[in-house]
Design an enzyme around this catalytic site. Structure first.
Site, PDB file in Angstrom:
ATOM      1  CB  SER A   1       5.529  -1.637  12.103  1.00  0.00           C
ATOM      2  OG  SER A   1       5.086  -0.306  12.357  1.00  0.00           O
TER       3      SER A   1
ATOM      4  CG  HIS B   1      -5.685   1.752   5.245  1.00  0.00           C
ATOM      5  ND1 HIS B   1      -5.303   2.748   6.113  1.00  0.00           N
ATOM      6  CD2 HIS B   1      -4.631   0.898   5.145  1.00  0.00           C
ATOM      7  CE1 HIS B   1      -4.058   2.509   6.521  1.00  0.00           C
ATOM      8  NE2 HIS B   1      -3.639   1.394   5.948  1.00  0.00           N
TER       9      HIS B   1
ATOM     10  CD  GLU C   1      -2.897   5.470   6.803  1.00  0.00           C
ATOM     11  OE1 GLU C   1      -2.848   5.507   5.565  1.00  0.00           O
ATOM     12  OE2 GLU C   1      -1.987   4.960   7.504  1.00  0.00           O
TER      13      GLU C   1
ATOM     14  N   GLY D   1       2.734   2.268  10.706  1.00  0.00           N
ATOM     15  CA  GLY D   1       3.702   3.352  10.519  1.00  0.00           C
ATOM     16  C   GLY D   1       4.420   3.764  11.797  1.00  0.00           C
TER      17      GLY D   1
ATOM     18  CD  GLU E   1      -3.162  -2.577   7.586  1.00  0.00           C
ATOM     19  OE1 GLU E   1      -2.051  -2.791   7.079  1.00  0.00           O
ATOM     20  OE2 GLU E   1      -3.837  -1.574   7.328  1.00  0.00           O
TER      21      GLU E   1
ATOM     22  CG  ASN F   1      -1.671   1.227   1.479  1.00  0.00           C
ATOM     23  OD1 ASN F   1      -1.762   2.073   0.588  1.00  0.00           O
ATOM     24  ND2 ASN F   1      -2.249   1.356   2.665  1.00  0.00           N
TER      25      ASN F   1
ATOM     26  CE  LYS G   1      -0.065   3.307   4.772  1.00  0.00           C
ATOM     27  NZ  LYS G   1      -0.007   3.440   6.228  1.00  0.00           N
TER      28      LYS G   1
HETATM   29  P1  PGA Z   1       3.060   0.268   7.630  1.00  0.00           P
HETATM   30  O1  PGA Z   1       1.571   0.471   7.034  1.00  0.00           O
HETATM   31  O2  PGA Z   1       3.573  -1.039   7.038  1.00  0.00           O
HETATM   32  O3  PGA Z   1       3.827   1.461   7.166  1.00  0.00           O
HETATM   33  O4  PGA Z   1       2.915   0.186   9.104  1.00  0.00           O
HETATM   34  C1  PGA Z   1       0.671  -0.590   6.893  1.00  0.00           C
HETATM   35  C2  PGA Z   1      -0.630  -0.111   6.302  1.00  0.00           C
HETATM   36  O5  PGA Z   1      -1.080   0.987   6.653  1.00  0.00           O
HETATM   37  O6  PGA Z   1      -1.261  -0.820   5.480  1.00  0.00           O
END
Ligand code: PGA
Length: 252
Positions: A209, A97, A99, A175, A169, A8, A10
């Site tokens: 992460s 997601h 976000e 992140g 997640e 992803n 983003k």
């Molecule tokens: P990350 O993001 O691997 O940077 O923690 C995962 C995601 O948001 O799908």
């Protein structure tokens, strides 16, 4: 069950940089010779779909989108529909997601409508679920993800469930560099698996992460079938290493 490794990206990469990154990922995946039991997908921003699609042409890497609207067309300023994505060669889509849920008011009902549209159009959907830090500390992660999962699949025929992947997640792990303890992730993923009849056939991914140093521990879990990767998917070398780990632990 097959392994699924999905990147992803983003809101990162303009078209030229996206095409370069996709080309290096394709080169590494070709070298890895992943076989039929590993699926790899990358989801760039909408603006880079065409460029990345061109870089992925003829490769086993699926083109993915990070979101979509549930209607095919209409007066929905700023939105993108499934037929528009399919027109660009998109084969899979991330839905719900955290976000999107947190910053753009995406409700469980929206996720359900989008999932119905994805299934109607034959897109592989990756539905993301996860608990906040507060919910985690209150010990209600399982409850939260079960509620999100059941809401996402509301009214969808049980036979369709294996066509959908679920990404667990934990929001606090995204992140943050603070990945979830694998045993704890396994408990939540097994709770998701048993939350609805039909999910025994759905790939369940961990996300939050993931890095080459920790992915193996998730892939070893009975209820983990792959990963949804943010930050590490923007680094072709790290992403290739994650794909290699999935290949080496794939069934058959
Ligand atoms: P990350 O993001 O691997 O940077 O923690 C995962 C995601 O948001 O799908």
């Amino acid at each position: 069950m097959k392994r699924l490794v999905a990147g992803n990206w983003k809101m990162h990469e303009t078209t030229r940089a996206a095409q370069r990154l996709a080309s290096s990922i394709v080169a590494s995946v070709r070298e890895l010779d992943i076989g039929p039991n590993v699926q790899v997908a990358i989801a760039p921003p909408f603006t880079a779909l065409a460029a990345v699609g061109a870089a992925l042409a003829g490769s086993p890497v699926l083109l993915g989108a990070q979101n979509m609207h549930w209607e095919d067309d209409g007066a929905f300023t700023g939105e993108i529909s499934a037929p528009m994505l399919i027109d660009l060669g998109v084969r899979c889509v991330i839905l719900g997601h955290s976000e999107r849920r947190r910053y753009f008011g995406e409700s469980d009902a929206y996720v359900n409508a989008k999932l119905r549209a994805a299934l109607a159009h034959g897109l592989l959907a990756i539905v993301a679920v996860g608990e906040t830090n507060e919910e985690h500390d209150a010990g209600i992660a399982g409850e939260r993800v079960v509620a999100q999962t059941r809401a996402a699949f509301d009214g969808i025929a049980r036979e369709r469930l294996p066509e959908v992947a679920i990404a667990y997640e934990p929001i606090w792990a995204i992140g943050s560099g603070r990945n979830c303890d694998p045993d704890e992730a396994e408990r939540v993923m097994s709770t998701i698996r048993s939350s609805m009849p039909g999910l025994e056939g759905s790939p369940i991914l961990y996300g939050g992460s993931i890095k080459p140093e920790n992915f193996g521990a998730y892939l070893a879990l009975p209820n983990c079938n792959g990963g949804l990767i943010g930050g590490a998917s923007l680094d072709a070398g790290a992403f290739a290493e994650l794909v290699r780990l999935a290949r080496d632990t794939a069934p058959g």
